[in-house]
Motif scaffolding. Structure first.
Motif, PDB file in Angstrom:
ATOM      1  N   UNK A 295       0.833  -1.196   0.000  1.00 63.41           N
ATOM      2  CA  UNK A 295       0.000   0.000   0.000  1.00 63.41           C
ATOM      3  C   UNK A 295       0.863   1.240   0.000  1.00 63.41           C
ATOM      4  N   UNK A 296       0.244   2.390   0.172  1.00 60.59           N
ATOM      5  CA  UNK A 296       0.988   3.639   0.078  1.00 60.59           C
ATOM      6  C   UNK A 296       1.968   3.814   1.229  1.00 60.59           C
ATOM      7  N   UNK A 297       3.081   4.430   0.921  1.00 59.09           N
ATOM      8  CA  UNK A 297       4.060   4.796   1.937  1.00 59.09           C
ATOM      9  C   UNK A 297       3.659   6.140   2.535  1.00 59.09           C
ATOM     10  N   UNK A 298       4.053   6.372   3.770  1.00 61.82           N
ATOM     11  CA  UNK A 298       3.811   7.668   4.395  1.00 61.82           C
ATOM     12  C   UNK A 298       4.677   8.692   3.693  1.00 61.82           C
ATOM     13  N   UNK A 299       4.086   9.776   3.237  1.00 59.69           N
ATOM     14  CA  UNK A 299       4.894  10.790   2.582  1.00 59.69           C
ATOM     15  C   UNK A 299       4.070  11.944   2.077  1.00 59.69           C
ATOM     16  N   UNK A 300       4.777  12.902   1.482  1.00 60.00           N
ATOM     17  CA  UNK A 300       4.178  14.144   1.014  1.00 60.00           C
ATOM     18  C   UNK A 300       4.901  14.592  -0.231  1.00 60.00           C
ATOM     19  N   UNK A 301       4.153  14.971  -1.258  1.00 62.61           N
ATOM     20  CA  UNK A 301       4.704  15.570  -2.465  1.00 62.61           C
ATOM     21  C   UNK A 301       3.920  16.846  -2.734  1.00 62.61           C
ATOM     22  N   UNK A 302       4.565  17.807  -3.373  1.00 63.79           N
ATOM     23  CA  UNK A 302       3.916  19.093  -3.638  1.00 63.79           C
ATOM     24  C   UNK A 302       4.244  19.561  -5.038  1.00 63.79           C
ATOM     25  N   UNK A 303       3.248  20.179  -5.705  1.00 68.04           N
ATOM     26  CA  UNK A 303       3.497  20.802  -6.996  1.00 68.04           C
ATOM     27  C   UNK A 303       4.401  22.009  -6.759  1.00 68.04           C
TER      28      UNK A 303
ATOM     29  N   UNK B 241      -0.748  21.799  -4.986  1.00 66.43           N
ATOM     30  CA  UNK B 241      -1.390  20.501  -4.866  1.00 66.43           C
ATOM     31  C   UNK B 241      -0.457  19.606  -4.059  1.00 66.43           C
ATOM     32  N   UNK B 242      -0.946  19.095  -2.941  1.00 63.75           N
ATOM     33  CA  UNK B 242      -0.172  18.237  -2.062  1.00 63.75           C
ATOM     34  C   UNK B 242      -0.711  16.820  -2.178  1.00 63.75           C
ATOM     35  N   UNK B 243       0.169  15.853  -2.341  1.00 60.46           N
ATOM     36  CA  UNK B 243      -0.204  14.444  -2.401  1.00 60.46           C
ATOM     37  C   UNK B 243       0.323  13.777  -1.134  1.00 60.46           C
TER      38      UNK B 243
END
Length: 124
Positions: free
Chosen positions: A33-41, A49-51
């Motif tokens: 499943x998804x890993x804990x984390x954060x990405x941003x445009x 936009x934050x993922x």
């Protein structure tokens, strides 16, 4: 706002998730499943936009700070289900005024995990 309609962390060109080009970092879901984390445009002209990747349910808080470490706004503060989530920021501070151009930091904190911080730029 927060959306959780992303099935997986998109690459930055994925039009279905609304990410803008040049993400600072990507978080890929693993076999469990998804890993804990954060990405941003990055950079943001109109909105950021934050993922967010959540491997298990947890209370998540997403906040923005300026380069001097001053609080700008809180985008999210609630419990999220496991999976991929998307939050957006319209570039306004907690006082409703537009954030000036410059460098900012998004900080994601969740129950029992070290915070994740990502740098991004606001351009006007």
């Amino acid at each position: 706002g927060l959306d959780n309609d992303c099935d997986a962390m998109p690459d930055c060109a994925d039009p279905d998730c609304g990410a803008e080009p040049a993400c600072a970092v990507a978080v890929e879901p693993g076999p469990a499943g998804p890993a804990f984390g954060l990405a941003v445009s990055n950079p943001l002209a109109e909105r950021a936009v934050f993922h967010l990747g959540m491997p298990e349910p947890a209370r998540a808080r997403l906040e923005v700070f300026d380069v001097a470490g001053r609080f700008v706004t809180r985008i999210l503060d609630r419990t999220l289900d496991p999976g991929m989530h998307r939050a957006t920021w319209d570039g306004r501070g907690a006082d409703g005024g537009g954030a000036p151009p410059g460098v900012y930091f998004a900080r994601l904190t969740c129950d029992g995990r070290p915070p994740v911080v990502r740098k991004f730029a606001v351009v006007r």
